[in-house]
Motif scaffolding. Sequence first.
Motif, PDB file in Angstrom:
ATOM      1  N   HIS A  76      70.250  11.748 -18.013  1.00 44.73           N
ATOM      2  CA  HIS A  76      70.715  11.317 -19.332  1.00 44.73           C
ATOM      3  C   HIS A  76      71.431  12.461 -20.045  1.00 44.73           C
ATOM      4  CE1 HIS A  76      70.295  10.598 -23.680  1.00 44.73           C
ATOM      5  NE2 HIS A  76      70.558   9.339 -23.347  1.00 44.73           N
ATOM      6  N   ASP A  77      70.844  13.677 -19.994  1.00 49.26           N
ATOM      7  CA  ASP A  77      71.422  14.817 -20.706  1.00 49.26           C
ATOM      8  C   ASP A  77      72.713  15.308 -20.072  1.00 49.26           C
ATOM      9  OD1 ASP A  77      69.314  14.634 -22.407  1.00 49.26           O
ATOM     10  OD2 ASP A  77      68.287  16.437 -21.710  1.00 49.26           O
ATOM     11  N   ILE A  78      72.809  15.291 -18.755  1.00 52.49           N
ATOM     12  CA  ILE A  78      73.988  15.800 -18.068  1.00 52.49           C
ATOM     13  C   ILE A  78      75.057  14.719 -17.949  1.00 52.49           C
ATOM     14  CG2 ILE A  78      74.802  16.778 -15.872  1.00 52.49           C
ATOM     15  CD1 ILE A  78      72.172  18.207 -15.627  1.00 52.49           C
ATOM     16  N   GLY A  79      74.699  13.491 -18.157  1.00 52.91           N
ATOM     17  CA  GLY A  79      75.695  12.414 -18.115  1.00 52.91           C
ATOM     18  C   GLY A  79      76.024  11.980 -16.704  1.00 52.91           C
ATOM     19  N   GLU A  80      75.068  12.008 -15.838  1.00 56.25           N
ATOM     20  CA  GLU A  80      75.209  11.535 -14.464  1.00 56.25           C
ATOM     21  C   GLU A  80      76.329  12.252 -13.717  1.00 56.25           C
ATOM     22  OE1 GLU A  80      75.082   7.331 -13.917  1.00 56.25           O
ATOM     23  OE2 GLU A  80      73.575   7.070 -15.462  1.00 56.25           O
ATOM     24  N   MET A  81      76.488  13.537 -13.976  1.00 56.84           N
ATOM     25  CA  MET A  81      77.510  14.313 -13.280  1.00 56.84           C
ATOM     26  C   MET A  81      77.062  14.692 -11.867  1.00 56.84           C
ATOM     27  SD  MET A  81      78.869  16.662 -16.480  1.00 56.84           S
ATOM     28  CE  MET A  81      78.827  18.102 -15.533  1.00 56.84           C
ATOM     29  N   LEU A  82      75.762  14.783 -11.644  1.00 56.36           N
ATOM     30  CA  LEU A  82      75.244  15.199 -10.344  1.00 56.36           C
ATOM     31  C   LEU A  82      74.775  13.986  -9.543  1.00 56.36           C
ATOM     32  CD1 LEU A  82      73.048  18.198 -11.516  1.00 56.36           C
ATOM     33  CD2 LEU A  82      75.268  18.334 -10.428  1.00 56.36           C
ATOM     34  N   PRO A  83      74.962  14.041  -8.225  1.00 56.08           N
ATOM     35  CA  PRO A  83      74.432  12.956  -7.387  1.00 56.08           C
ATOM     36  C   PRO A  83      72.895  12.953  -7.458  1.00 56.08           C
ATOM     37  CG  PRO A  83      75.887  14.411  -6.117  1.00 56.08           C
ATOM     38  CD  PRO A  83      75.723  15.016  -7.455  1.00 56.08           C
ATOM     39  N   ASP A  84      72.308  11.774  -7.218  1.00 53.16           N
ATOM     40  CA  ASP A  84      70.854  11.621  -7.320  1.00 53.16           C
ATOM     41  C   ASP A  84      70.096  12.598  -6.438  1.00 53.16           C
ATOM     42  OD1 ASP A  84      71.046   9.666  -9.201  1.00 53.16           O
ATOM     43  OD2 ASP A  84      70.717   7.992  -7.812  1.00 53.16           O
ATOM     44  N   GLU A  85      70.537  12.777  -5.178  1.00 54.62           N
ATOM     45  CA  GLU A  85      69.778  13.645  -4.273  1.00 54.62           C
ATOM     46  C   GLU A  85      69.818  15.105  -4.723  1.00 54.62           C
ATOM     47  OE1 GLU A  85      73.523  13.092  -1.360  1.00 54.62           O
ATOM     48  OE2 GLU A  85      71.928  11.670  -1.629  1.00 54.62           O
ATOM     49  N   VAL A  86      70.945  15.572  -5.256  1.00 54.89           N
ATOM     50  CA  VAL A  86      71.039  16.939  -5.767  1.00 54.89           C
ATOM     51  C   VAL A  86      70.130  17.090  -6.983  1.00 54.89           C
ATOM     52  CG1 VAL A  86      72.572  18.645  -6.837  1.00 54.89           C
ATOM     53  CG2 VAL A  86      73.369  17.300  -4.880  1.00 54.89           C
ATOM     54  N   LEU A  87      70.159  16.118  -7.849  1.00 54.02           N
ATOM     55  CA  LEU A  87      69.322  16.142  -9.036  1.00 54.02           C
ATOM     56  C   LEU A  87      67.844  16.143  -8.663  1.00 54.02           C
ATOM     57  CD1 LEU A  87      69.649  16.310 -12.036  1.00 54.02           C
ATOM     58  CD2 LEU A  87      69.771  13.833 -12.129  1.00 54.02           C
ATOM     59  N   GLN A  88      67.470  15.370  -7.654  1.00 50.64           N
ATOM     60  CA  GLN A  88      66.081  15.343  -7.205  1.00 50.64           C
ATOM     61  C   GLN A  88      65.664  16.687  -6.616  1.00 50.64           C
ATOM     62  OE1 GLN A  88      65.914  11.970  -4.599  1.00 50.64           O
ATOM     63  NE2 GLN A  88      65.772  10.495  -6.281  1.00 50.64           N
ATOM     64  N   GLN A  89      66.553  17.314  -5.836  1.00 56.37           N
ATOM     65  CA  GLN A  89      66.246  18.631  -5.274  1.00 56.37           C
ATOM     66  C   GLN A  89      66.076  19.675  -6.376  1.00 56.37           C
ATOM     67  OE1 GLN A  89      69.491  19.382  -2.612  1.00 56.37           O
ATOM     68  NE2 GLN A  89      68.637  18.120  -0.953  1.00 56.37           N
ATOM     69  N   LEU A  90      66.970  19.644  -7.357  1.00 53.69           N
ATOM     70  CA  LEU A  90      66.862  20.576  -8.488  1.00 53.69           C
ATOM     71  C   LEU A  90      65.561  20.365  -9.252  1.00 53.69           C
ATOM     72  CD1 LEU A  90      70.501  20.498  -9.916  1.00 53.69           C
ATOM     73  CD2 LEU A  90      69.391  22.393  -8.722  1.00 53.69           C
ATOM     74  N   THR A  91      65.236  19.094  -9.455  1.00 56.87           N
ATOM     75  CA  THR A  91      64.002  18.771 -10.172  1.00 56.87           C
ATOM     76  C   THR A  91      62.790  19.274  -9.400  1.00 56.87           C
ATOM     77  OG1 THR A  91      65.036  16.813 -11.114  1.00 56.87           O
ATOM     78  CG2 THR A  91      62.638  16.904 -11.172  1.00 56.87           C
ATOM     79  N   GLN A  92      62.759  19.026  -8.092  1.00 56.34           N
ATOM     80  CA  GLN A  92      61.637  19.463  -7.254  1.00 56.34           C
ATOM     81  C   GLN A  92      61.488  20.982  -7.311  1.00 56.34           C
ATOM     82  OE1 GLN A  92      59.341  17.632  -5.455  1.00 56.34           O
ATOM     83  NE2 GLN A  92      58.361  19.601  -5.188  1.00 56.34           N
ATOM     84  N   ARG A  93      62.598  21.693  -7.166  1.00 57.61           N
ATOM     85  CA  ARG A  93      62.555  23.155  -7.184  1.00 57.61           C
ATOM     86  C   ARG A  93      62.095  23.664  -8.556  1.00 57.61           C
ATOM     87  NH1 ARG A  93      67.762  26.568  -5.726  1.00 57.61           N
ATOM     88  NH2 ARG A  93      68.517  24.489  -6.117  1.00 57.61           N
ATOM     89  N   ALA A  94      62.603  23.072  -9.619  1.00 54.10           N
ATOM     90  CA  ALA A  94      62.219  23.498 -10.969  1.00 54.10           C
ATOM     91  C   ALA A  94      60.733  23.280 -11.215  1.00 54.10           C
ATOM     92  CB  ALA A  94      63.045  22.753 -12.007  1.00 54.10           C
ATOM     93  N   VAL A  95      60.214  22.129 -10.825  1.00 50.41           N
ATOM     94  CA  VAL A  95      58.791  21.834 -11.017  1.00 50.41           C
ATOM     95  C   VAL A  95      57.942  22.807 -10.211  1.00 50.41           C
ATOM     96  CG1 VAL A  95      56.980  20.127 -10.538  1.00 50.41           C
ATOM     97  CG2 VAL A  95      59.090  19.416 -11.662  1.00 50.41           C
ATOM     98  N   ASP A  96      58.311  23.011  -8.932  1.00 48.80           N
ATOM     99  CA  ASP A  96      57.545  23.925  -8.080  1.00 48.80           C
ATOM    100  C   ASP A  96      57.530  25.337  -8.648  1.00 48.80           C
ATOM    101  OD1 ASP A  96      56.964  21.885  -6.340  1.00 48.80           O
ATOM    102  OD2 ASP A  96      58.497  22.444  -4.860  1.00 48.80           O
TER     103      ASP A  96
END
Length: 146
Positions: free
Chosen positions: A25-45
């Motif tokens: 929502h904040d980035i405006g769907e500029m990133l593909p879902d899989e990249v966003l999921q990887q970033l999210t996973q890495r950030a949480v970890d």
Amino acid sequence: MSNELSASKNPMDEFRERVTEKLKHDIGEMLPDEVLQQLTQRAVDEQFFKEREVVTNPGGWNSKTEKRPSWFVEEVAKIAKPIIRSHIEQFIQAHEADIKAAIDKYISEQNLTLTASTMIASQMSSYMYTNVDMIVQAIMNHPGRV
């Protein structure tokens, strides 16, 4: 997306999905879902589960780097500490007579050793003080001293 955790999903998966949706929502769907999921996973970890290095006294002469547990482990330990302390206190109260008996037995069995150790330490302290005093006097009385 619902704020309630669904029965079929793991709470961590639910959390990651919420973070992913927020980023989308904040980035405006500029990133593909899989990249966003990887970033999210890495950030949480990295934020919650990675061991941390903390610099104590930064910029000071005795600054050093300490390894600390992850934020998650540290927070769980804070919550668990009073619970564990309560269980220990309950155990001690429930077994107070046994504990006192064991201490009394140990002291009586070790009484000679404890007494001898105390006497030796006392004598050593006295001799050490006398020897240090003699060394200081010798230095003060040395003819080459100004």
